[in-house]
Structure formats: structure tokens, C-alpha cells
Scaffold this active site. Sequence first.
Site, PDB file in Angstrom:
ATOM      1  N   SER A 217      -4.765  -6.403   0.497  1.00  0.00           N
ATOM      2  CA  SER A 217      -3.938  -5.235   0.573  1.00  0.00           C
ATOM      3  C   SER A 217      -4.790  -4.119   0.547  1.00  0.00           C
ATOM      4  O   SER A 217      -6.226  -4.274   0.995  1.00  0.00           O
ATOM      5  CB  SER A 217      -2.879  -5.322  -0.617  1.00  0.00           C
ATOM      6  OG  SER A 217      -2.056  -4.189  -0.266  1.00  0.00           O
ATOM      7  N   ASN A 218      -4.564  -2.736   0.255  1.00  0.00           N
ATOM      8  CA  ASN A 218      -5.277  -1.618   0.198  1.00  0.00           C
ATOM      9  C   ASN A 218      -4.861  -0.841  -0.974  1.00  0.00           C
ATOM     10  O   ASN A 218      -4.044  -0.945  -1.836  1.00  0.00           O
ATOM     11  CB  ASN A 218      -5.206  -0.866   1.621  1.00  0.00           C
ATOM     12  CG  ASN A 218      -3.848  -0.523   2.048  1.00  0.00           C
ATOM     13  OD1 ASN A 218      -3.266   0.422   1.310  1.00  0.00           O
ATOM     14  ND2 ASN A 218      -3.459  -1.126   2.845  1.00  0.00           N
ATOM     15  N   ARG A 219      -5.622   0.270  -1.106  1.00  0.00           N
ATOM     16  CA  ARG A 219      -5.321   1.094  -2.327  1.00  0.00           C
ATOM     17  C   ARG A 219      -4.321   1.940  -2.283  1.00  0.00           C
ATOM     18  O   ARG A 219      -4.098   2.725  -3.019  1.00  0.00           O
ATOM     19  CB  ARG A 219      -6.697   1.885  -2.470  1.00  0.00           C
ATOM     20  CG  ARG A 219      -7.754   1.094  -3.054  1.00  0.00           C
ATOM     21  CD  ARG A 219      -8.932   1.858  -3.327  1.00  0.00           C
ATOM     22  NE  ARG A 219      -8.791   3.220  -4.261  1.00  0.00           N
ATOM     23  CZ  ARG A 219      -9.462   4.332  -4.113  1.00  0.00           C
ATOM     24  NH1 ARG A 219     -10.446   4.398  -3.365  1.00  0.00           N
ATOM     25  NH2 ARG A 219      -9.138   5.296  -5.128  1.00  0.00           N
ATOM     26  N   SER A 220      -3.628   2.071  -1.293  1.00  0.00           N
ATOM     27  CA  SER A 220      -2.304   2.989  -1.062  1.00  0.00           C
ATOM     28  C   SER A 220      -1.329   2.692  -2.204  1.00  0.00           C
ATOM     29  O   SER A 220      -0.825   1.697  -2.301  1.00  0.00           O
ATOM     30  CB  SER A 220      -1.744   2.853   0.246  1.00  0.00           C
ATOM     31  OG  SER A 220      -0.351   3.237   0.001  1.00  0.00           O
TER      32      SER A 220
END
Length: 416
Positions: A217-220
Amino acid sequence: METITLIEHKHIVLAVTGSIASYKAVDLASKLTQAGAIVEVIMTDSAQQFITPLTFESVTGQPVYTHLWKAESNGGLPTHIAHVGLGEQADLLVIVPATANTIAKLAHGLADDLLTVTVLATRCPLLIAPAMDGAMYTHPATRANLQTLIERGVYVIEPEEGRFASGLVGKGRLPDTPVLMGHIRRLLGQRGHLAGQHVVVTAGGTREPLDPVRYISNRSSGKQGYSIAQAALDAGATVTLISSAQHLVAPIGAELVTVNTALEMERTVLEYSTYADVLVMAAAVADFRPSNIAEQKIKKTETQGDTLMVELVRNPDILLEVKAQRQETGFPRVVVGFAAESENLLVNAKSKLDRKGLDLLIANDISASDAGFEVDTNRVLLLSLDEGVKQLELRSKMQVAEAVVERIAVLLEQSN
Ligand code: C5P
């Protein structure tokens, strides 16, 4: 707590009746005051058995009204005009909590205390939050009285299920303050400049599974998307929130559709885009996903030496697909995208606006620590064909959301 634009400077009459949940109305009075409202409290005699006027006076900084016949000793409107004066100034009248007795009186138009007289004399929207024991709430008399009020246009907040002070379990508990605040926002915003418009907002980083346990995933955080959903609700829109940020609480009034992967988000966004007026793609959609999802948890022993090779394949660009669909159907009428850049912000953002067929692009520089991912503040550029580039200095994500919603309203007008 920061002020809430929709609530700031609004006159809200908070009527409190006698229930064990009366104490929760203090927190509501406090939060409304902190949000910038002028809160004037009316208490019934029964409410004063549970809590004193001084408590409300302390949190609102306003006189509290308790008598129909006797002037308040603490200032405020004179007795003979209080029941009319309070209602006349009010943008909203809320009864929290509302007992079965008060609901019955309202349904039949009785007027034997300051609260009921004020309700009859007032023409602003009325919201009530019933709170009582489960058997009282489900009693046919209470059901019929509530139905009468709903048919008359009263906004009724459904009580929650749970344990009562009596020890019994059932439906009749007063919801907590954030839920009450959400409903109050819904009612105050109902005639806003996005009334009648369907706004679809995506939020959060998608999760691309590697095996049943792990994902990429990512940091959003999803916070900016959720703020936009709230700002659109505050402006009166019908809102669908397509979210992969499952840790956040959806704003009251939004239809929540939870998704995990980019492919799920693609399917859901394309479906809603066939009829939505506005699409705001605030989600951080993963550009790549693992080409294979292992059926069982990947074991350390499966790796070759100290490395594990994972092959990734490209995900579809949802906005490009929306662009193609829109060329055929004309929907969504307004499309908004985001750009999170760590270099050459303006150049990259400008090319994205054009390539993705956007009406508005919100670009943020994710290299700053006080803007972009995870934090509550943001510093963005707004790019559009009609207005060029507009910079918004550092502000809360909610304030950014309000600015975005204002631009959306203008763009919708232009699309007519
Ligand atoms: O190309 P980039 O990922 O920088 O573009 C960001 C914008 O495109 C965001 O609005 C994001 O939601 C959207 N996006 C998309 N599909 C992807 C990747 C991003 O719609 N696969």
C-alpha cells in the site's frame, strides 16, 4: 477544535428534556459553541432534575432559559418574548435528548412549557434525538407520535442500540456527540450550493495483496478525501465515498462503499461515474499490483537465499477510463483529480490536468512535513483550465476541502 464554517455564527436553540442522557447534551452544547455557534439552551423541569442550568451557561457563555412565566435572573430575553424571540433568531432548533413525553406533546401540538411553546412559535428546521428505554421507544404510542413528526418534516435521529442505565438492552440510546454533530451539519447544509448534486469521492491508499496476510500500500491516510466528502455534504450534496481507508469514520450522511484493491476501486468508480454529477479522485491508487496472489501465506523457506522476487503488473489508470467513458456519456459532469509530487510540482501537475481530462486538479508537494500524507494540514495548488493556477497557503484539510467544493460548484454551473 477548529470552527466549522457551516456552523460558525449560526443561532442554535438546544432544548434539553429530562433523560439520563441529558448530560450528553452538555458535550454537544460545548462542541457546537467551539464550532462557532451561538447556542441558547432551553431546559425543561425534568431536565433540571438531572443537570443544572449553570452547566450549560458555563459551556455556552449564554443565558439558559428554564421558565415560561418567570424572567431569568441571569439576563437573556424578557419572559413575555422569550418563546417567540428565541425561535425568531434561530437557524436551527434541536431537542437533545427528546423524551417520549416531549415527543408526544409535540406530535399533538401541546404548549405547556417554554420548550413546547417555542417549538410551536418557531419556523426554522427542527431536529430531535429521542432517548428513552427500549420498551418506551418501541411502544405503539411513541412510534405513532414519531411518525407524525417525521411526516411534518421534523428531522429525527434514530437512537442507537445498547445497554440502558436500567441495565436492560435495546434501542433507545442517544448517539454520541460526533454523530449528533454530523446530523446537525446535514440539516444546516441541506440547501447549500451543491443541493441536488451527486458527488462521488474516492479516498485512501489501495491495498494490493501479496498473500492472505500481506499487502502493498502507500502512505495516503484518506483524510483529505474524507474532508472533501464532509465539505460536499455540508454544501447539501448527496455523497458516495468509495474508500480504502477503513480506519476512518465516514461522515454522517455519506454512502460508504469500502474497497481494497485498485481493480475493485476501478469497477466501483466506473459504475458510479455513469450517473454521478461530480467525481473527486482523492484516492492514492497503486500504480502496480503483484501479478500473483499466493493462496497461502508466503513462507520464509520459499525465498531464494535472502531475497524474495515479487513481480508487479500495472494497474489501470481509473481517471483515463473515466475520461473515455465521459466522452460518450457526458458523466460525470465535473472530474477532479489529485497529484502528489515530490519534484517539479507545477510542470507535472499541468500535464496531468490535460492528460487525464480533468476540470480541476489539486496538487500537493509531498516532500513537505506539514502537508500531504498523514498530517491534518495541507498546502496545495489548484489548477483548472478556467482559472489557471491558484495557490492555497497552509491550512487544515477541511479548509482545503471547502475551497475545492466551492470551485466544484462554479465548475458545475459552467457545465450547464
Ligand atoms: O498519475 P498519478 O497517480 O500521479 O495521478 C494521480 C491522480 O490519478 C489521482 O487523482 C488518482 O486518484 C488518480 N489515479 C487513477 N488511477 C490510477 C492511479 C491514479 O485514477 N491507477
